[in-house]
Design an enzyme around this catalytic site. Structure first.
Site, short mmCIF file in Angstrom:
data_model
loop_
_atom_site.label_atom_id
_atom_site.label_comp_id
_atom_site.label_asym_id
_atom_site.label_seq_id
_atom_site.Cartn_x
_atom_site.Cartn_y
_atom_site.Cartn_z
N LYS A 135 35.58 42.99 42.48
CA LYS A 135 35.34 42.51 43.85
C LYS A 135 35.02 43.70 44.74
O LYS A 135 35.70 44.73 44.65
CB LYS A 135 36.58 41.76 44.34
CG LYS A 135 36.41 41.09 45.71
CD LYS A 135 37.70 40.33 46.10
CE LYS A 135 37.57 39.59 47.41
NZ LYS A 135 38.80 38.86 47.78
N SER A 183 37.85 34.05 49.06
CA SER A 183 36.82 35.03 49.33
C SER A 183 36.27 35.72 48.07
O SER A 183 35.18 36.28 48.11
CB SER A 183 37.37 36.11 50.25
OG SER A 183 38.42 36.81 49.60
N SER A 234 42.49 33.54 47.93
CA SER A 234 41.15 34.06 47.61
C SER A 234 40.87 34.31 46.14
O SER A 234 39.73 34.61 45.77
CB SER A 234 40.89 35.35 48.39
OG SER A 234 40.57 35.04 49.73
#
Lengths: 474, 100, 475
Positions: free
Chosen positions: A75, A150, A174
């Site tokens: 990420k 996210s 997330s």
């Protein structure tokens, strides 16, 4: 598509190679990244040299590690030395950190091959990846829908078979929410289990790094590799990493598991049906199921949307145009700060900075932030009371399956409500896992969430594995 | 905590946060932040007198490190990422006031 | 300075001291004054995204040492973020202690017998440093600034006194005594000129026994002299305002060393909203009794006790000698003085040589062994060296160490043995019968004549006292 477990076995035994696994990964990325917008940056050269070095070490007879030669997606809110790290924000565009996050070092030490940085909601603020400054990521299962957020990019990388595993971060859901929407296993570990050093902070008391995988075993291998005390993180748990892989097949016989009413109320009927079927599967595997109401869960959303923005407003102050990242010139330094931040942050980030600044400001602290911290205490106590009676909790991960682009972007409150089932775990600092179970609208996957107290990762994986087997995914 | 959020509150907060908002954004934020705060009012019904606020999930204490020097970053590498640098330092436009 | 009329000033001081640790408060970068700009920086003290603070154990212990020395209560404490934008603060917040400081509720007794309460002494991090370019090189009128983060994250303790101080001299005495304590604990080097000790003063005025007046805070006083001047200036300014029928606004004021005046920096209405909240990246600090005891037992004696001990070795000390004792204590030179006294040197002479010659070369004292100091001053006392020669030898010892006798010899301070001095004196008496006669009759001035003659013959190698002794022996 091979599991990470299988890749590592093959690479270590010489039946496969890190280089061939990497080329396969790069091939899929080349074929699908333009359509899906999963990776913001692919580090082909770095990954190739890492893979070559792993193969060389295997050739010399070295034991490379539990993730030997496994390509992994990162990420883009984790710092990797020399690799562009943006948090999907214009304000960090082009920034290359001069240091690596602890989790990157641990992955490299375990033999993994980081292939690139994945898209996310800007500064991890969002539940759909739509707030990314570099465009939304598409759900590989249905490109008209969001992958969740996210950590939408990391989830999509695994769902699209680009990599077998990925790391994400979970502040209010997330990891678990995109895992649910993309049909993956995703775990939010106990606060402090994985070092946050090098994870670009959204809300420091809630953020936690965790794994995405197609199955429980891979998630356990990945988490075991990145977990454990780090002296660079003061909030890191002091003990050595837990043994997870060894307990994946422990089952749930004799466990008491509570179905929590507040974790299914308001969810779509398909989702509720999946949770109920999961409960039956656990019962069949020898668990005792009880029903429970934890009314404090209803307050989680309010507390979370004050605490997280308050911390974020302070964490994001440093993006001021002085030391790194974007600068928009102006006559004096304060005007430069303002011009830079105004141009560099997107609407959702601004909204949360504003909310958090307000909640902390003179005259409002007690009513908002102070009250939220007390609700957090009550949440923790409610969990503790529940765990006096049961081992784990079960409910839905999200109220619905993957939703369509734009369906919630105009109404922040509607978007925030998609985190309603995942937030309580973050407030308590506990662990929870989302595991795909059944399907809902448009045949899209549903995620069932298992929640446990702090340091219950092994039990959670074991329970998730029971559901995986019940679904015929062994 | 029931007082409605006013436009001037939002403008004041924007200034504190070093963000400049257009009139349209001010209106929109006043509305949206107001809705979120209104949702948060569900906490106001609670009697939380005497509840100890939690700032940390776990009660770790006294986490310290030894006072031992570790290598610093390379200055050239650090200054290379700065928007503006001069003479081994980070350059900024004029500073209007003393530090508080 | 005395204030006009019946006015009395009320002063509280906030003293910031940098701690003498090897590394910064939250990272392993060197805590070092005077390094090349931006060479002691890392992700943490540069506030890079993703970096996290980890507390320096030594900083905590030095803060506790300060607390013990100031008789504070050491308690469980927390860290907060103080949020404001400023370019020399890399995270745009400062990590500090807020409602729960590590030390609170202490006091400091001054040499004059007065007692100043200490409200708190808490830990916080320092900021970087800006240099202003263009204009006059000051912040106002500059067209840009350059920032060096070497100081960013250096550990500080802020010591906040109660408003117990009643004059500028009192403030100065408090700051000086506090500085001595900070040096004695090993917490600080007390170098105000390097900014390692900085003072903010809260000043108000009132008539005796009236309630406290509105206070103004004067920032960043960087010497004891500035402290003294700024407080006097500010008190007089406030009296003028009030006597002219005005009222004092609560505000922060800036001291201008060149113009010798304070000016408004920020009014109360313009005060920042710091949005303090608990620093989520740090855990609570709760030193247990064993840790506190370890710090307490490791503390050397404080200046007040040392001053008392040394003064006790002087019999009926003069004011000048008391001042010399003060210098010796301030500079931590007692080991030299005590060694010399123990070796037989008169206490007054030992104190004088330490307070003057050693103080002048204080940064070189590591070169000097206490035994060498004792030996030199003992030679002086015994007449083997003149005062001037003794000072020269001490200077040489400070500069490069060595053995006092060899230095004296190398310098040509060949000791005149009493035999050779005796024969020189006898010779001179023979050659100058008139002067000798007058001296014998009691004209003491003639002693100077003989000393002068001896000096001429010996090229300054003789000791005046020894000459007089020879003369008197023959009288």
């Amino acid at each position: 598509m091979k599991t990470a477990h299988q890749i590592a076995i093959d690479v270590q035994s010489g039946a496969g190679s890190a280089e061939s696994e990497l080329e396969r990964t790069l091939g899929v990325i080349a074929a699908r990244n333009e359509e899906l917008n999963v990776f913001l940056h692919v580090d082909e050269d770095g990954a190739r040299s890492a893979a070559a070095s792993i193969d060389a070490r295997v050739a010399k007879g070295e034991n490379v590690g539990p993730l030997a030669g496994v390509p992994i997606a990162i990420k883009d809110n984790m710092c990797q030395r020399g690799i562009p790290t943006t948090c999907s924000s214009r304000i960090l565009e082009g920034w290359r950190p001069p240091y690596s996050a602890t989790v990157i070092d641990r992955l490299l030490a375990a033999g993994a091959v980081p292939v690139g940085k994945t898209n996310l909601d800007e500064f991890a603020m969002g539940s759909s990846t739509e707030t990314s400054a570099f465009g939304a990521t598409r759900n590989p299962l249905d490109p008209t829908r969001v992958p969740g957020g996210s950590s939408g990019g990391s989830a999509a990388a695994v769902a699209a078979d680009m990599t077998s595993i990925a790391v994400g971060s979970d502040t209010g859901g997330s990891i678990r929410q995109p895992a649910a929407l993309c049909g993956l296993v995703g775990m939010k570990p106990s606060y402090g289990l994985v070092s946050r050093y090098g994870l670009i902070a959204f809300a420091s008391s809630l953020d936690q790094i965790g794994p995405f995988a197609k199955n429980v075993m891979d998630a356990a291998i990945l988490l075991e590799a990145i977990a454990g005390h780090d002296p660079m993180d003061s909030t890191s748990l002091p003990e050595p990493p837990p043994s997870l892989v060894a307990h994946v097949n422990d089952g749930v016989a004799g466990k008491r598991i509570a179905l929590v009413r507040e974790l299914v109320d308001g969810a779509d009927p398909d989702v509720v049906a999946s949770v109920e079927r999961a409960v039956e599967a656990l019962k069949d595997a020898g668990a005792t199921i009880v029903e429970l109401s934890i009314p404090e869960f209803r307050l989680g959303l309010s507390a979370y949307y004050l605490i997280a923005p308050a911390e974020a407003s302070s964490n994001l102050a440093r993006y001021d145009g002085v030391r790194y990242g974007l600068r928009v010139d102006a006559d004096d330094v304060a005007a430069m700060n303002e011009a830079t931040r105004t141009a560099g942050f997107g609407a959702e980030v601004k909204r949360r900075i504003m909310l958090g600044t307000y909640a902390l400001s003179a005259g409002y602290y007690d009513a908002y932030y102070g009250q939220a911290l007390k609700v957090r205490t009550q949440m923790i106590e409610a969990f503790k009371r529940a765990y006096l009676d049961v081992d784990l909790l079960i409910g839905a991960t999200t109220p619905s399956v993957a939703f369509e682009f734009g369906s919630k972007t105009s109404d922040p409150m509607a978007m925030y409500l998609s985190d309603v089932f995942t937030i309580p775990t973050n407030l308590a600092g506990d662990a929870a896992v989302s595991v795909p179970f059944g399907s809902g609208e448009a045949d899209l996957p549903v995620g069932v969430q298992l929640l446990g107290p702090g340091r219950s990762e092994a039990q959670l994986f074991a329970a998730a594995r029971v559901l995986e087997i019940a679904e015929g995914r062994s | 905590m029931t007082s409605p959020l006013r436009r001037e509150d939002v403008a004041h907060v924007a200034k504190l946060a070093r963000l400049s908002l257009s009139d349209a954004e001010l209106d929109q934020f006043t509305l949206q932040l107001g809705q979120i705060l209104e949702h948060a009012n569900d906490m106001s019904s609670l009697d939380l007198e005497g509840v100890i606020p939690t700032a940390h999930p776990f009660g770790l204490i006294n986490v310290v490190r030894d006072d031992v020097v570790r290598p610093s970053l390379d200055r050239d590498e650090v200054l290379a990422m700065a928007p503006d640098a001069e003479d081994g330092r980070f350059a900024v436009p004029r500073i209007m006031g003393e530090a508080p | 300075m005395t204030l006009p009329g019946e006015w009395e000033m009320v002063v509280g001081l906030e003293v910031h001291t940098e701690l003498k640790t090897a590394t910064k408060m939250f990272c392993g970068c060197a805590n070092q004054f005077g390094s090349e700009p931006n060479t002691n920086i890392c992700p943490v003290c540069l506030g890079l995204p993703g970096s996290l603070p980890v507390l320096n154990e030594r900083a905590v212990e030095l803060a506790m040492a300060i607390g013990v020395a100031l008789h504070c209560r050491i308690a469980s404490s927390t860290f907060h973020r103080k949020n404001y934008f400023y370019p020399d603060m890399p995270k745009d917040f400062q990590i500090t202690q807020y409602d729960l400081p590590i030390n609170s509720g202490g006091y400091l007794d001054l040499p004059d017998g007065s007692h100043v309460s200490i409200e708190r002494a808490h830990l916080e991090e320092d900021t970087g440093k800006s240099t202003h370019l263009g204009g006059t090189g000051r912040i106002h009128g500059a067209d840009r600034s350059l920032v060096d983060y070497n100081r960013s994250g250096v550990p500080l303790v802020e010591i906040v006194s109660a408003p117990d101080i009643r004059s500028s001299a009192h403030a100065r005495a408090y700051a000086a005594e506090l500085r001595g304590i900070l040096i004695a604990t090993g917490a600080s080097d007390g170098r105000m000129e390097e900014g390692s000790m900085r003072i903010d003063a809260n000043v108000s005025v009132r008539k005796p026994n009236a309630p406290f007046g509105t206070r103004c805070e004067i920032k960043n006083l960087n010497s004891l002299r500035s402290l003294h001047r700024a407080i006097d200036y500010e008190a007089l300014r406030q009296i003028d305002v009030i006597e002219d029928g005005g009222t004092i606004r609560q505000e922060t004021r800036h001291w201008d060393e060149i113009f010798g005046e304070t000016s408004t920096m920020r009014t109360k209405e313009e005060a920042e909203d710091y949005r303090y909240f608990r620093e989520p990246d740090l855990v609570d600090l709760d030193p247990n009794q064993a840790w506190q005891d370890r710090v307490r037992n490791g503390l050397p004696p404080m200046p007040a006790e040392r001053r008392q001990k040394l003064t006790a070795r002087l019999s009926e000390p003069s004011q000048a000698q008391l001042e010399a004792v003060e210098v010796v204590i301030d500079l931590g030179l007692e080991n030299f003085v005590n060694a010399a006294i123990d070796a037989g040197v008169e206490p007054a002479l030992a104190v004088a040589r330490a307070a003057n010659e050693l103080a002048a070369g204080i940064e070189m004292t590591p070169n000097l062994a206490p035994e060498a100091f004792s030996a030199t001053v003992l030679m002086e006392q015994g007449g083997a060296l003149s005062a001037t020669q003794s000072k020269t030898v001490l200077g040489e010892l400070l500069a490069s160490g060595g053995d006092p006798k060899s230095i004296a010899k190398a310098k040509g301070f060949e000791q005149l043995s009493s035999d050779s001095l005796g024969s020189t004196v006898a010779e001179l008496i023979e050659q100058n019968p008139d002067e000798w006669a007058r001296y014998r009759e009691g004209d003491e001035k003639l002693a100077q004549f003989f000393i002068g003659q001896v000096m001429k013959l010996t090229k300054g190698q003789a000791n005046g006292k020894a000459v007089i002794a020879e003369l008197q022996a023959r009288r």
